[in-house]
Design an enzyme around this catalytic site. Structure first.
Site, PDB file in Angstrom:
ATOM      1  N   GLU A   1      35.441  37.828  43.035  1.00  0.00           N
ATOM      2  CA  GLU A   1      36.098  37.470  41.769  1.00  0.00           C
ATOM      3  C   GLU A   1      35.089  37.105  40.681  1.00  0.00           C
ATOM      4  O   GLU A   1      35.115  36.004  40.143  1.00  0.00           O
ATOM      5  CB  GLU A   1      37.056  36.292  41.983  1.00  0.00           C
ATOM      6  CG  GLU A   1      38.239  36.627  42.881  1.00  0.00           C
ATOM      7  CD  GLU A   1      39.320  37.448  42.194  1.00  0.00           C
ATOM      8  OE1 GLU A   1      39.130  37.884  41.041  1.00  0.00           O
ATOM      9  OE2 GLU A   1      40.363  37.646  42.842  1.00  0.00           O
TER      10      GLU A   1
ATOM     11  N   GLU B   1      41.167  40.508  51.439  1.00  0.00           N
ATOM     12  CA  GLU B   1      42.060  39.361  51.620  1.00  0.00           C
ATOM     13  C   GLU B   1      43.483  39.899  51.672  1.00  0.00           C
ATOM     14  O   GLU B   1      43.857  40.732  50.863  1.00  0.00           O
ATOM     15  CB  GLU B   1      41.949  38.368  50.452  1.00  0.00           C
ATOM     16  CG  GLU B   1      40.583  37.740  50.333  1.00  0.00           C
ATOM     17  CD  GLU B   1      40.421  36.805  49.114  1.00  0.00           C
ATOM     18  OE1 GLU B   1      41.437  36.331  48.565  1.00  0.00           O
ATOM     19  OE2 GLU B   1      39.273  36.602  48.705  1.00  0.00           O
TER      20      GLU B   1
HETATM   21  C1  IPT Z   1      41.728  34.995  45.863  1.00  0.00           C
HETATM   22  C2  IPT Z   1      40.362  34.406  46.025  1.00  0.00           C
HETATM   23  O1  IPT Z   1      39.398  35.413  46.227  1.00  0.00           O
HETATM   24  C3  IPT Z   1      40.269  33.443  47.139  1.00  0.00           C
HETATM   25  O2  IPT Z   1      39.072  32.729  47.000  1.00  0.00           O
HETATM   26  C4  IPT Z   1      41.441  32.509  47.132  1.00  0.00           C
HETATM   27  O3  IPT Z   1      41.442  31.789  45.949  1.00  0.00           O
HETATM   28  C5  IPT Z   1      42.690  33.300  47.207  1.00  0.00           C
HETATM   29  O4  IPT Z   1      42.783  34.137  46.114  1.00  0.00           O
HETATM   30  C6  IPT Z   1      43.915  32.422  47.177  1.00  0.00           C
HETATM   31  O5  IPT Z   1      43.873  31.385  48.063  1.00  0.00           O
HETATM   32  S1  IPT Z   1      41.830  35.456  44.176  1.00  0.00           S
HETATM   33  C7  IPT Z   1      43.504  35.585  43.687  1.00  0.00           C
HETATM   34  C8  IPT Z   1      43.547  35.745  42.197  1.00  0.00           C
HETATM   35  C9  IPT Z   1      44.179  36.731  44.313  1.00  0.00           C
END
Ligand code: IPT
Length: 929
Positions: free
Chosen positions: A395, A471
């Site tokens: 990010e 993720e």
């Molecule tokens: C995404 C982040 O990469 C991670 O660090 C964490 O914040 C996660 O979300 C949520 O818990 S970024 C998000 C804008 C999809």
């Protein structure tokens, strides 16, 4: 000192690999002296060896000072806790001064001071002489201490500022935790070694790229290999499933260095990610370094526990979100076997709040700092077989500095693909990575039918890349739902290389009043609440139901049942099944009848089921299990890897209940209608006594304590808007005859939506309820649940025994790990202690349950939840200790629940899991056990 410099540091030595050397080293961890100032501008007289620090405090190193009574932690996800004005930082800048005296052993000369991690800006002095400064919190730095070391007593002084120009590069979603949080050593090791070990068709090639002397691998008969040379020999490959390591020794003039070599080749062929020529499917998790008392100063034993837990739950990969971990963690991944995406310490997420204006990722003044971070990561970790991809960061938007990082990394290490999710064009990466894409989008990408990029060239390039979700499935609170459906897609389309669950652990910090604290609990003016509590394990590393489900979904062995046969399917990528032992168990009503060994060929395939014994009548289930045949480094023999179940014989509903003559309900004393040991209030038709125990309800109930995912999906707001937490009940009609019929209308105030609920009670030795539910009005939104709630005096229920899915909780799109059986638990242990309390503990597909004074059976099944607090109390709780056992025990018997989904980040429940108001009938029967 200029904290606002763009420079990543000064006085530092060239980065090099983390190595095991026999060179002398002095461990400088331990108790240091410490003083915290609220601002950066403090006199620096403390650097002098003779400075009197008697008034200071003790502080352990490694640690974070905010977890030792100096200042407080703060949690923000995306937003910066300082104004966005790079490279400027506020005057209010917590500054920790550290002092440590140490005695140099006799005869010691020269050496390097090595810091494995300091958060965030550190300036270092030895005996009053400045060695330099560094930034890059999760990366090592070394200074030449030689010129300033002196025999006997030496004094090391370090000043650590929380905020600097580098802060803008470290906006990861986590607690802000300053301090010297990783090891400090004085080492006489200076060696760097760079080896590359590839694998193809039984042969391994060891390229010895750099090192201070000849290299040998005795086990492979390799000896005297000089830097620049290469050798190919027969080897066993390294994979996460078979983490075969060979010990290499490098003899330099000043030191002997040992490292473990694993032969493996990562490649991309026809858009498929491959390891050693076979498709590689990530069954991964995102791991932050976290310990509930120590923050990111994670003890080695805890790192090991993480790896063991991952292995034991069929996880095969880790993304080190969002920074290089402690080097010891990667040693564990090499040794125990996990594929690793090593991520650079870079995130500038908060610039997204201001339209990415002045994003360091695109600011040439930050180019050196970004390149420096990439170099320090790659150099430190380049020899690890487990590390199979480099990630530029997380990010951090887009910008020209990504090219600087990527170009250098490709040049330095062409053997590992590059990953970065933040740039959809994939201009600088080798894999197409996304986060939280919905099932539908993942499927489109799997078919190579994703929406095109504007630039046709980049689009064509990206379309040829493997796809992964760095993720997905946000494990916040109850959930994530939808795991099985993602896995099914990952396995269907070769382009899909799987993904990494967000995230491994809840970052709840131990707290005297709250048990575990989250954002806001330390009075932070700006915070993101419990968004930091989104892991598969609770802060103390107890697996949450999400992890247990994940283990099931990631199973490397699957069972498909046919008539008298079971097909065993090998889902490992690199091994056969010879390390497993298989058993078949038959249970009747959850009671084991027999356990028989099952002969499964190493390659898997169809196996005849053994002759199954006759036995008592009842619902019969076959359970086949795959367990480790022998101890492995990550789990003992007998550890269950996979299981499957098949229904062998069902029983007619309620067939086991003896039918006795029907008893009409008769008027009793005090306006009661009495039947057997049970009684109803004649005026309301409400059950008031159940086999002698006072009871309130059952009554129709639609409410559940919203989950984090319900909230994020906007459902909580709609549910509260409708008033589903404050239903009113009106009795419209009571008729007493062969059965007691109570017709009611259940509805919230201020709307014309309602449910007509008609209770039909009969008694035939047992008390039987048929509840007809019929919605009235235009119900549009999914409802939380559909069922009844009843309450009894607390002591009436202690132990619950049920035949149904268990032992853990299950909701429509979770609970893949729940299996059919007979389970027993106390009311206390039926609760899932989510750090932020919410709906939990629902047991699904229950045939019958015994709750002390009565037994309840379904026709055919029901969902069961038992608690010592009401759903309203659960919904009002903010921390675990808010939930206190009251005088009642609440029993919820449900027909259905709304799905869970993963809307806290990502899609809500798939449409099939939405619970819409509908006509339904709940049938349950109460008996005396
Ligand atoms: C995404 C982040 O990469 C991670 O660090 C964490 O914040 C996660 O979300 C949520 O818990 S970024 C998000 C804008 C999809």
């Amino acid at each position: 000192m200029d904290l606002e410099t763009f420079s990543p540091g000064s006085g530092r030595l060239e980065p090099r690999a983390a190595l095991r050397s026999d060179a002398a080293a002095l461990d400088l961890n331990g108790t240091w002296r410490f003083r915290l100032s609220p601002v950066a501008d403090v006199p620096d007289d403390f650097i002098h060896p003779d400075y009197d620090d008697a008034a200071w405090d003790d502080l352990p190193v490694p640690s974070h000072w905010v977890l030792h009574g100096h200042g407080a932690p703060a949690y923000t996800n995306v937003v910066y806790p300082i104004p966005i004005d790079p490279p400027r930082v506020p005057d209010e800048n917590p500054t920790g001064d550290y002092r440590r005296a140490f005695d140099l052993p006799e005869g010691w000369t020269g050496g390097r001071l090595r810091f494995e991690g300091v958060d965030s800006f550190a300036r270092v002095w030895l005996n009053g002489h400045e060695l330099g400064f560094s930034t890059g919190s999760r990366l090592p730095v070394e200074y030449d201490a030689g010129p300033y070391l002196r025999p006997g007593r030496n004094v090391l002084a370090v000043r650590v500022h929380q905020w600097s120009a580098a802060t803008y590069l470290e906006d990861q979603d986590m607690w802000w935790l300053p301090g010297i949080f990783r090891d400090v050593t004085l080492t006489r090791s200076t060696a760097d070694v760079y080896v590359r070990a590839s694998y193809r068709d039984g042969r391994g090639t060891l390229s010895y790229l750099e090192g201070p002397g000849p290299l040998g691998v005795p086990e492979l008969g390799i000896d005297g290999l000089e830097p620049g040379a290469e050798v190919t020999v027969d080897v066993e490959p390294w994979t996460a499933e078979t983490p075969r390591l060979y010990e290499a020794v490098v003899r330099g003039p000043e030191e002997t260095v040992r490292l473990r070599v694993g032969f493996r080749t990562i490649s991309i062929e026809d858009g498929v990610l491959m390891a050693n020529g076979r498709p590689l499917l990530f069954k991964g998790v995102n791991r932050h370094e976290f310990h509930p008392e120590r923050g990111r100063a994670v003890p080695y034993e805890t790192m090991r526990e993480d790896v063991l837990l991952m292995k034991q739950h069929n996880v095969n990969a880790v993304r080190t979100s969002h920074y290089p971990p402690h080097p010891g963690f990667l040693d564990l991944c090499d040794e125990l076997g996990l594929w690793v995406i090593d991520e650079c310490d870079l995130e500038t997420h908060g610039f997204g709040e201001v339209g990415w204006r002045a994003n360091p990722t695109d600011d040439p003044r930050y180019a050196d700092a970004l390149l420096d971070r990439m170099r320090r990561m790659v150099e430190r970790d380049k020899n690890h077989p487990s590390v199979i991809m480099w990630s530029l960061g997380n990010e951090a938007g887009v910008g020209r500095n990504l090219a600087v990082m990527a170009d250098w990394a490709r040049e330095r290490d062409p053997s590992r693909p590059l990953h970065y999710e933040g740039d959809r064009s994939c201009a600088h990466t080798d894999v197409y990575s996304r986060m939280y894409a919905s099932h539908a989008e993942v499927e489109a990408i799997g078919r190579r039918e994703e929406d095109p990029l504007d630039d046709p060239e980049l689009d064509a390039r990206r379309r040829g890349m493997p796809f992964m979700q760095c993720e997905y499935a946000h494990a916040m609170g109850n959930g994530p739902g939808g795991l099985a459906e993602y896995q099914e897609l990952f396995e269907r389309y070769p382009r899909l290389a799987g993904g990494f669950i967000w995230e491994w652990i809840d970052h709840g910090l131990a707290h005297p009043a709250y048990e575990y604290a989250y954002g806001g609990d330390f009075g932070e003016p700006l915070h993101d609440g419990n968004f930091v509590v989104d892991g598969l394990v609770f802060p103390d590393r107890t697996p949450s139901p999400g992890l247990i489900d994940l283990k099931k979904v990631f199973e490397p062995v699957r069972f498909e049942f046919g008539d008298g046969v079971v097909r065993v399917v090998n889902h490992y990528g690199f091994t056969d099944l010879s390390h497993l032992r298989f058993t078949a168990t038959v249970q009747v009503e959850g009671e084991s009848l027999a356990e028989l060994p099952l002969d499964v060929p190493a390659a898997g395939g169809e196996c005849k089921l053994p002759e199954l014994p006759e036995g008592p009548v009842g619902e019969r289930w076959l359970t086949v299990r795959a367990v480790l045949a022998e101890d492995l480094p990550w789990a003992p023999a007998g550890h269950e890897v996979a299981w499957g179940q098949a229904l062998l014989a069902r029983t007619e509903p309620w067939e086991h209940v003896a039918t006795v003559a029907f008893n009409p309900v008769t008027p009793g004393e005090g306006g009661e209608l009495v039947v057997g040991g049970c009684a109803f209030d004649a005026a309301t038709g409400r059950l008031v006594r159940l086999f002698g125990t006072e009871v309130d309800g059952p009554r129709l109930d639609l409410w559940r304590a919203p989950t984090d995912n319900d909230r994020a999906a906007g459902l909580e707001e709609r549910w509260r808007g409708l008033g589903l937490h404050r239903l009113t009940h009106r009795v419209d009609d009571i008729s007493v005859g062969d059965e007691l019929v109570v017709r009611t209308r259940v509805a919230p105030a201020a709307t014309d939506l309602g449910m007509v609920a008609t209770y039909r009670w009969t008694f035939d030795g047992g008390l039987r309820l048929l509840l007809d539910i019929e919605p009235e009005g235009n119900w549009r939104d999914p409802i939380p649940r559909l069922g009844v709630t009843m309450s009894l005096p607390g002591p009436a229920v202690d132990q619950v025994t049920w035949f149904g899915l268990g032992p853990g909780e299950a909701y429509p799109d979770t609970g893949m790990a729940a299996r059919m059986g007979r389970w027993s638990a106390t009311v206390e242990s039926m609760q899932t202690p989510y750090v932020y309390p919410q709906e939990n503990g629902h047991r699904a597909d229950v045939r019958w349950a015994e709750l002390g004074g009565f037994r309840v059976s379904g026709e055919p099944v029901f969902g069961l939840t038992v608690r010592r607090w009401s759903a309203l109390e659960l919904a009002a709780a903010r921390h675990r200790p808010d939930l206190v056992a009251g005088e009642r025990v609440y029993v919820h018997l449900d027909l259905a629940h709304q799905g869970i989904g993963t809307a806290t980040c990502g899609p809500g429940p798939l449409p099939a899991y939405d619970l819409m108001a509908r006509r339904a009938t709940l049938r349950v029967r109460f008996d005396q056990p």
